[in-house]
Design a protein around this motif. Structure first.
Motif, PDB file in Angstrom:
ATOM      1  N   GLU A  11     -46.814 -35.222   6.374  1.00 10.19           N
ATOM      2  CA  GLU A  11     -46.608 -33.944   6.470  1.00 10.19           C
ATOM      3  C   GLU A  11     -45.652 -33.401   5.888  1.00 10.19           C
ATOM      4  O   GLU A  11     -45.679 -32.268   5.214  1.00 10.19           O
ATOM      5  CB  GLU A  11     -46.849 -33.410   7.880  1.00 10.19           C
ATOM      6  N   HIS A  50     -38.729 -20.761  -4.108  1.00  9.29           N
ATOM      7  CA  HIS A  50     -38.218 -21.659  -3.251  1.00  9.29           C
ATOM      8  C   HIS A  50     -38.113 -21.079  -1.621  1.00  9.29           C
ATOM      9  O   HIS A  50     -38.608 -21.448  -0.566  1.00  9.29           O
ATOM     10  CB  HIS A  50     -36.925 -22.316  -3.380  1.00  9.29           C
ATOM     11  N   GLN A 104     -39.698 -28.790  -6.537  1.00 11.59           N
ATOM     12  CA  GLN A 104     -40.528 -30.107  -6.700  1.00 11.59           C
ATOM     13  C   GLN A 104     -41.297 -29.871  -7.904  1.00 11.59           C
ATOM     14  O   GLN A 104     -41.460 -30.684  -8.780  1.00 11.59           O
ATOM     15  CB  GLN A 104     -40.911 -30.621  -5.545  1.00 11.59           C
ATOM     16  N   LYS A 105     -42.310 -28.828  -7.912  1.00 10.01           N
ATOM     17  CA  LYS A 105     -43.221 -28.665  -8.752  1.00 10.01           C
ATOM     18  C   LYS A 105     -42.701 -28.389 -10.077  1.00 10.01           C
ATOM     19  O   LYS A 105     -43.208 -28.784 -11.205  1.00 10.01           O
ATOM     20  CB  LYS A 105     -44.137 -27.522  -8.340  1.00 10.01           C
ATOM     21  N   TYR A 130     -41.074 -19.998  -0.328  1.00  8.43           N
ATOM     22  CA  TYR A 130     -42.014 -21.089   0.192  1.00  8.43           C
ATOM     23  C   TYR A 130     -41.332 -21.454   1.779  1.00  8.43           C
ATOM     24  O   TYR A 130     -42.135 -21.926   2.685  1.00  8.43           O
ATOM     25  CB  TYR A 130     -41.957 -22.205  -0.758  1.00  8.43           C
ATOM     26  N   GLU A 161     -43.944 -31.608  -1.610  1.00 12.89           N
ATOM     27  CA  GLU A 161     -44.579 -31.808  -2.813  1.00 12.89           C
ATOM     28  C   GLU A 161     -45.104 -30.488  -3.430  1.00 12.89           C
ATOM     29  O   GLU A 161     -45.152 -30.130  -4.462  1.00 12.89           O
ATOM     30  CB  GLU A 161     -45.883 -32.758  -2.792  1.00 12.89           C
ATOM     31  N   GLU A 162     -45.277 -29.370  -2.337  1.00 10.12           N
ATOM     32  CA  GLU A 162     -45.679 -28.111  -3.010  1.00 10.12           C
ATOM     33  C   GLU A 162     -44.489 -27.285  -3.245  1.00 10.12           C
ATOM     34  O   GLU A 162     -44.751 -26.292  -3.605  1.00 10.12           O
ATOM     35  CB  GLU A 162     -46.571 -27.461  -2.042  1.00 10.12           C
ATOM     36  N   ASP A 163     -43.490 -27.514  -2.972  1.00  7.75           N
ATOM     37  CA  ASP A 163     -42.335 -26.599  -3.122  1.00  7.75           C
ATOM     38  C   ASP A 163     -41.888 -26.357  -4.400  1.00  7.75           C
ATOM     39  O   ASP A 163     -42.113 -27.234  -5.392  1.00  7.75           O
ATOM     40  CB  ASP A 163     -40.945 -27.576  -2.525  1.00  7.75           C
ATOM     41  N   PRO A 164     -41.643 -25.097  -4.791  1.00  8.91           N
ATOM     42  CA  PRO A 164     -41.286 -24.784  -6.346  1.00  8.91           C
ATOM     43  C   PRO A 164     -40.385 -25.700  -7.040  1.00  8.91           C
ATOM     44  O   PRO A 164     -40.410 -25.711  -8.083  1.00  8.91           O
ATOM     45  CB  PRO A 164     -40.867 -23.451  -6.197  1.00  8.91           C
ATOM     46  N   ASP A 201     -43.974 -34.888   3.363  1.00  5.61           N
ATOM     47  CA  ASP A 201     -44.083 -35.262   1.881  1.00  5.61           C
ATOM     48  C   ASP A 201     -44.987 -34.247   1.372  1.00  5.61           C
ATOM     49  O   ASP A 201     -44.654 -33.832   0.264  1.00  5.61           O
ATOM     50  CB  ASP A 201     -44.543 -36.727   1.734  1.00  5.61           C
ATOM     51  N   ASP A 202     -46.101 -34.189   2.150  1.00  4.36           N
ATOM     52  CA  ASP A 202     -47.125 -32.883   1.308  1.00  4.36           C
ATOM     53  C   ASP A 202     -46.385 -31.698   1.185  1.00  4.36           C
ATOM     54  O   ASP A 202     -46.728 -30.730   0.208  1.00  4.36           O
ATOM     55  CB  ASP A 202     -48.391 -32.774   2.580  1.00  4.36           C
ATOM     56  N   PHE A 203     -45.504 -31.350   2.274  1.00  3.42           N
ATOM     57  CA  PHE A 203     -44.988 -29.811   2.113  1.00  3.42           C
ATOM     58  C   PHE A 203     -44.085 -29.741   1.021  1.00  3.42           C
ATOM     59  O   PHE A 203     -44.015 -28.794  -0.034  1.00  3.42           O
ATOM     60  CB  PHE A 203     -43.990 -29.687   3.467  1.00  3.42           C
TER      61      PHE A 203
END
Length: 101
Positions: A64, A28, A75-76, A31, A70-73, A66-68
């Motif tokens: 933008e 995180h 969140q994943k 990122y 979404e890829e956060d460790p 939300d897209d960022f």
């Protein structure tokens, strides 16, 4: 440019073991570093008394952000949810005003 305060809150109970959490925290932070390097994250830090943290960032759109996220460790891995608030900058200390312009 739009400005956003993001509050992350860990799920309780956390669905990962402590050693996996430590790996996710490192991922995180790595990122988030991209946002610091490129200048669109002003600050981030953990909450003082509970799991999760706060990020202040700027972006061209909510999508933008939300897209960022979404890829956060976090969140994943399904360990954190985010609450995003868009705000308008009014005033601040001299040291941060240039970030908002």
């Amino acid at each position: 440019m739009l400005y956003f305060m993001i509050e992350g809150t860990f799920y309780d109970p956390l669905p990962v073991e402590p050693d996996e959490l430590q790996k996710l925290i490192k991922g995180h932070l790595t990122y988030l570093q991209k946002g610091f390097n490129e200048g669109w994250i002003l600050f981030s830090g953990p909450k003082a008394h509970s799991g999760g943290g706060v990020i202040l960032m700027k972006a061209e759109s909510r999508k933008e952000v939300d897209d960022f996220l979404e890829e956060d460790p976090f969140q994943k891995a399904g360990i954190q949810e985010y609450h995003v608030v868009e705000f308008r900058f009014h005033d601040g200390q001299e040291g941060v005003k240039s970030w908002f312009s």
